[in-house]
Scaffold this motif. Structure first.
Motif, PDB file in Angstrom:
ATOM      1  N   MET A   1       0.830  -1.190   0.000  1.00 31.55           N
ATOM      2  CA  MET A   1       0.000   0.000   0.000  1.00 31.55           C
ATOM      3  C   MET A   1       0.877   1.257   0.000  1.00 31.55           C
ATOM      4  SD  MET A   1      -2.897   1.383  -0.319  1.00 31.55           S
ATOM      5  CE  MET A   1      -4.154   0.186  -0.115  1.00 31.55           C
ATOM      6  N   ASP A   2       1.989   1.193   0.715  1.00 28.68           N
ATOM      7  CA  ASP A   2       2.895   2.352   0.744  1.00 28.68           C
ATOM      8  C   ASP A   2       3.360   2.712  -0.662  1.00 28.68           C
ATOM      9  OD1 ASP A   2       2.678   2.547   3.457  1.00 28.68           O
ATOM     10  OD2 ASP A   2       4.525   1.444   3.873  1.00 28.68           O
ATOM     11  N   PHE A   3       3.662   1.691  -1.472  1.00 27.42           N
ATOM     12  CA  PHE A   3       4.105   1.954  -2.837  1.00 27.42           C
ATOM     13  C   PHE A   3       2.977   2.578  -3.663  1.00 27.42           C
ATOM     14  CE2 PHE A   3       4.443   0.756  -7.314  1.00 27.42           C
ATOM     15  CZ  PHE A   3       5.636   1.381  -7.622  1.00 27.42           C
ATOM     16  N   ILE A   4       1.776   2.082  -3.488  1.00 32.39           N
ATOM     17  CA  ILE A   4       0.628   2.624  -4.239  1.00 32.39           C
ATOM     18  C   ILE A   4       0.445   4.097  -3.906  1.00 32.39           C
ATOM     19  CG2 ILE A   4      -1.886   2.505  -4.528  1.00 32.39           C
ATOM     20  CD1 ILE A   4      -1.589  -0.552  -3.992  1.00 32.39           C
ATOM     21  N   ILE A   5       0.490   4.428  -2.631  1.00 28.57           N
ATOM     22  CA  ILE A   5       0.339   5.834  -2.212  1.00 28.57           C
ATOM     23  C   ILE A   5       1.487   6.669  -2.759  1.00 28.57           C
ATOM     24  CG2 ILE A   5       0.356   7.362  -0.202  1.00 28.57           C
ATOM     25  CD1 ILE A   5      -1.117   5.043   1.293  1.00 28.57           C
ATOM     26  N   GLU A  19      -4.622  -1.654  -8.401  1.00 26.57           N
ATOM     27  CA  GLU A  19      -3.656  -2.053  -7.383  1.00 26.57           C
ATOM     28  C   GLU A  19      -4.279  -1.981  -5.996  1.00 26.57           C
ATOM     29  OE1 GLU A  19      -2.996  -0.129  -9.946  1.00 26.57           O
ATOM     30  OE2 GLU A  19      -1.035  -0.622 -10.787  1.00 26.57           O
ATOM     31  N   ARG A  20      -5.114  -0.956  -5.737  1.00 24.02           N
ATOM     32  CA  ARG A  20      -5.782  -0.845  -4.429  1.00 24.02           C
ATOM     33  C   ARG A  20      -6.739  -2.025  -4.217  1.00 24.02           C
ATOM     34  NH1 ARG A  20      -5.935   3.864  -1.415  1.00 24.02           N
ATOM     35  NH2 ARG A  20      -4.588   5.507  -2.189  1.00 24.02           N
ATOM     36  N   ILE A  22      -6.548  -5.062  -5.602  1.00 24.81           N
ATOM     37  CA  ILE A  22      -5.738  -6.271  -5.401  1.00 24.81           C
ATOM     38  C   ILE A  22      -5.187  -6.303  -3.980  1.00 24.81           C
ATOM     39  CG2 ILE A  22      -3.582  -7.430  -6.056  1.00 24.81           C
ATOM     40  CD1 ILE A  22      -4.154  -6.466  -8.951  1.00 24.81           C
ATOM     41  N   HIS A  23      -4.673  -5.188  -3.525  1.00 22.50           N
ATOM     42  CA  HIS A  23      -4.123  -5.106  -2.174  1.00 22.50           C
ATOM     43  C   HIS A  23      -5.199  -5.411  -1.134  1.00 22.50           C
ATOM     44  CE1 HIS A  23      -2.773  -3.106   1.553  1.00 22.50           C
ATOM     45  NE2 HIS A  23      -1.581  -3.568   1.173  1.00 22.50           N
ATOM     46  N   GLN A  24      -6.392  -4.853  -1.312  1.00 28.06           N
ATOM     47  CA  GLN A  24      -7.473  -5.091  -0.358  1.00 28.06           C
ATOM     48  C   GLN A  24      -7.895  -6.560  -0.353  1.00 28.06           C
ATOM     49  OE1 GLN A  24      -8.607  -2.750   1.894  1.00 28.06           O
ATOM     50  NE2 GLN A  24      -9.421  -4.646   2.758  1.00 28.06           N
ATOM     51  N   LYS A  25      -8.017  -7.161  -1.524  1.00 31.01           N
ATOM     52  CA  LYS A  25      -8.388  -8.579  -1.587  1.00 31.01           C
ATOM     53  C   LYS A  25      -7.324  -9.447  -0.918  1.00 31.01           C
ATOM     54  CE  LYS A  25     -11.294  -8.304  -5.657  1.00 31.01           C
ATOM     55  NZ  LYS A  25     -11.475  -8.624  -7.067  1.00 31.01           N
ATOM     56  N   TYR A  26      -6.058  -9.118  -1.140  1.00 28.65           N
ATOM     57  CA  TYR A  26      -4.966  -9.866  -0.519  1.00 28.65           C
ATOM     58  C   TYR A  26      -5.049  -9.759   1.004  1.00 28.65           C
ATOM     59  CZ  TYR A  26      -0.180 -11.123   0.759  1.00 28.65           C
ATOM     60  OH  TYR A  26       0.915 -11.694   1.325  1.00 28.65           O
ATOM     61  N   CYS A  27      -5.283  -8.566   1.522  1.00 27.94           N
ATOM     62  CA  CYS A  27      -5.404  -8.366   2.971  1.00 27.94           C
ATOM     63  C   CYS A  27      -6.600  -9.127   3.528  1.00 27.94           C
ATOM     64  CB  CYS A  27      -5.528  -6.876   3.298  1.00 27.94           C
ATOM     65  SG  CYS A  27      -3.987  -5.970   3.054  1.00 27.94           S
ATOM     66  N   ASN A  28      -7.718  -9.148   2.796  1.00 30.94           N
ATOM     67  CA  ASN A  28      -8.908  -9.886   3.235  1.00 30.94           C
ATOM     68  C   ASN A  28      -8.626 -11.390   3.307  1.00 30.94           C
ATOM     69  OD1 ASN A  28     -10.336  -7.508   3.393  1.00 30.94           O
ATOM     70  ND2 ASN A  28     -11.374  -7.778   1.421  1.00 30.94           N
ATOM     71  N   ILE A  29      -7.960 -11.907   2.292  1.00 31.04           N
ATOM     72  CA  ILE A  29      -7.633 -13.335   2.270  1.00 31.04           C
ATOM     73  C   ILE A  29      -6.734 -13.686   3.452  1.00 31.04           C
ATOM     74  CG2 ILE A  29      -6.313 -15.105   1.025  1.00 31.04           C
ATOM     75  CD1 ILE A  29      -7.359 -13.770  -1.586  1.00 31.04           C
TER      76      ILE A  29
END
Length: 152
Positions: A1-5, A19-20, A22-29
């Protein structure tokens, strides 16, 4: 997330929606399927077996020189006297490593080898010990002395 920001800030506030997501889905999993114990097991696991492609260059060995060495010196280890056939029967018959007094890697290109002076049958353990030093190869006599000193 830091890279996305970071990327969004550096590129005129372009939103990186994919990218946001994908990151959220990864965190949920991760939060649903992994307990702390599972994550700890993953961290402490040792994984092997991945396929890896390696390209190497090797120096040619002459099978006739090997055979001549075995014919003239036998298959007993010149250092410790180990005999594979005596220990393993038919399975061990003819098995032995051949040690080059001057490592092939120290030679420059193709050269003529003097079998009687340069090749010696040794067991794999002694062969590994002969080449164990980083800076130089032990001689057969030096390794025999080490074995003798450690068996007294």
């Amino acid at each position: 997330m830091d890279f996305i920001i970071y990327y969004e800030e550096g590129h005129n506030n372009t939103t990186r929606k994919i990218e946001r997501d994908i990151h959220q889905k990864y965190c949920n999993i991760l939060s649903k399927s992994y307990t702390n114990r599972t994550i700890e097991n993953e961290i402490n696991a040792y994984w092997e077996g991945e396929l890896e492609q390696v390209t190497i260059t090797t120096r040619e060995r002459n099978i006739n020189a090997r055979n001549k060495c075995i014919q003239s010196k036998g298959t007993k280890c010149f250092v410790c006297g180990f005999d594979f056939e005596k220990t393993y029967g038919e399975l061990g018959k003819g098995f032995i490593h051949i040690h080059h007094v001057t490592p092939i890697s120290n030679r420059d290109g193709r050269y003529e080898i003097e079998v009687e002076k340069e090749l010696f049958p040794v067991c794999p353990n002694c062969h590994a010990m002969l080449h164990r030093r980083k800076d130089s190869t032990l001689s057969i006599e030096e390794l025999k002395l080490i074995i003798q000193q450690n068996n007294d």
